[in-house]
Design an enzyme around this catalytic site. Structure first.
Site, mmCIF file in Angstrom:
data_model
loop_
_atom_site.group_PDB
_atom_site.id
_atom_site.type_symbol
_atom_site.label_atom_id
_atom_site.label_comp_id
_atom_site.label_asym_id
_atom_site.label_seq_id
_atom_site.Cartn_x
_atom_site.Cartn_y
_atom_site.Cartn_z
ATOM 1 N N CYS A 37 50.413 56.616 34.180
ATOM 2 C CA CYS A 37 49.021 57.208 34.147
ATOM 3 C C CYS A 37 48.121 56.258 33.812
ATOM 4 O O CYS A 37 46.867 56.431 33.941
ATOM 5 C CB CYS A 37 49.072 58.414 33.428
ATOM 6 S SG CYS A 37 49.602 58.156 31.670
ATOM 7 N N ASP A 39 47.466 55.379 30.591
ATOM 8 C CA ASP A 39 46.918 55.762 29.329
ATOM 9 C C ASP A 39 47.376 54.769 28.247
ATOM 10 O O ASP A 39 48.492 54.095 28.228
ATOM 11 C CB ASP A 39 47.260 57.180 28.916
ATOM 12 C CG ASP A 39 46.680 58.245 29.777
ATOM 13 O OD1 ASP A 39 45.472 57.835 30.428
ATOM 14 O OD2 ASP A 39 46.872 59.558 29.918
ATOM 15 N N CYS A 64 45.835 61.875 27.903
ATOM 16 C CA CYS A 64 45.658 63.139 28.061
ATOM 17 C C CYS A 64 45.754 64.127 26.827
ATOM 18 O O CYS A 64 46.239 63.747 25.769
ATOM 19 C CB CYS A 64 46.951 63.677 29.109
ATOM 20 S SG CYS A 64 48.471 63.275 28.370
ATOM 21 N N CYS A 107 54.484 61.613 28.174
ATOM 22 C CA CYS A 107 53.414 61.470 26.796
ATOM 23 C C CYS A 107 53.913 61.492 25.464
ATOM 24 O O CYS A 107 53.459 60.934 24.690
ATOM 25 C CB CYS A 107 52.398 62.710 26.912
ATOM 26 S SG CYS A 107 51.832 63.194 28.709
#
Ligand code: FES
Lengths: 138, 213
Positions: A37, A39, A64, A107
């Site tokens: 993503c 991130d 996120c 994540c």
């Protein structure tokens, strides 16, 4: 997608956001990214050189809600643990604690990677090498 | 005019279990002549168009629908250069970071640490910029820095896309000469470039947002 209460709690009230002195020999810094993503997350630990206990932990995450919650939780968990104990924290523990759905597993992986990278950095700075399998943060 | 479709040879079906390249009778190459593909797409679309089978058997109608949707999927997948590259890498069994999202462990991290550091720094600046904006302040120095960063990352983004195209050529050459080692190497380099592209794309987007342009 509904976030679990714990994610919402950490997200809206993140613990230990901030920065430690990167140049200090007692501080290990882990900077990692999730290519899925784009991130990024930075996790820092301050380690007592005598006892190898993590006395302080800070994070900063651009990502996120699950990534923020995972890193917030990770800083809470590593505090008070020794380096060796902290190494055993795995992303599955984080997934369980935060009840993350499968699409958000990466994540939590990011948080685990960040802990390991921070420990790796600290070890490299302090010439600790006995756990050779730890990837040393560059 | 009778319904000629039942007597003349029916339009050809795409082969069973076809990949999107074979829908257009193409080998798995990347540097494609999109003009030719576009023409083939419109020609085939007319051939299999459901309107032509309005009077035909239910079976034929079904076939027409399936072919039409396959054709559309294939065209969409090949038309966009990045989507095409990702599609081909998946076909070749390369795990892309995006696919690893649901996997418990990622295959590998392809992104160089210097880029991560840059991404992180820039995000810090962006955050400052947003906070300033919230307080109704504007820090001209920060704005200049970000504008510079914007130009730089836009340049990097273009560079990554150019590098992907260079790899297309290498992939195609290796495919044509059936060199699987070179194919694999090119595929891996493309996967790494795609990962990098995702970070830089986010940055370009975020900087644009923060600068309000
Ligand atoms: S979606 Fe990127 S870390 Fe969660």
């Amino acid at each position: 997608m509904a976030y679990s209460d714990k994610v919402v709690d950490h997200y809206s009230n993140p613990r230990n956001v901030g920065t430690l002195d990167k140049s200090s020999t007692e501080v290990g810094t882990g900077l990692v990214g999730a290519p899925e993503c784009g991130d990024v997350m930075r996790l820092q630990i301050k380690v007592n050189p005598e006892t190898q206990v993590i006395e302080e932990a800070k994070f900063k995450t651009f990502g996120c809600g699950s990534a923020i919650a995972s890193s917030s939780l990770a800083t809470e968990w590593v505090k008070g643990k020794t380096i060796a104990e902290a190494m055993t924290i795995s992303n599955t523990d984080i997934v369980k604690e935060l009840a993350l759905p499968p699409v958000k597993i990466h994540c939590s992986v990011l948080a685990e990677d960040a802990i390991r990278a921070a420990i790796g950095d600290w070890k490299a700075k302090n010439g600790v090498t006995e756990t050779a399998e730890v990837a040393v943060a560059k | 005019m009778t319904n000629g479709d039942d007597v003349s040879t029916p339009p050809q079906s795409a082969p069973q279990g076809a990949d999107y390249f074979s829908v257009f009778s193409l080998p798995r190459l990347l540097d494609l002549d999109m003009k030719a593909i576009e023409r083939a797409f419109y020609r085939r679309s007319r051939e299999v168009h459901p309107d032509r089978f309005a009077q035909a058997s239910a079976e034929k109608q079904q076939w027409s629908l399936e072919q039409t949707s396959l054709l559309n999927d294939a065209y969409r997948a090949l038309k966009d250069p990045i989507a095409r590259t990702e599609y081909l890498l998946r076909l070749e069994g390369i795990t892309l970071a995006e696919d690893a999202a649901t996997a418990d462990r990622q295959e590998k991290k392809n992104v160089p640490p210097e880029l991560l550091a840059e991404v992180f720094e820039l995000n810090m600046q962006l955050e400052e910029m947003r906070m300033n904006a919230q307080m109704g302040e504007d820090d001209p120095q920060l704005r200049r820095d970000l504008e510079q960063a914007q130009a730089e990352f836009a340049g990097q983004f273009a560079g990554i896309e150019a590098a992907i195209r260079t790899e297309w050529g290498k992939w195609d050459a290796a495919s044509n000469s059936d060199n699987s080692a070179d194919k694999q190497a090119a595929a891996e380099r493309m996967a790494a470039l795609l990962d990098k592209r995702r970070y830089v794309r986010n940055l370009v987007r975020d900087v644009q947002q923060a600068l309000g342009n």
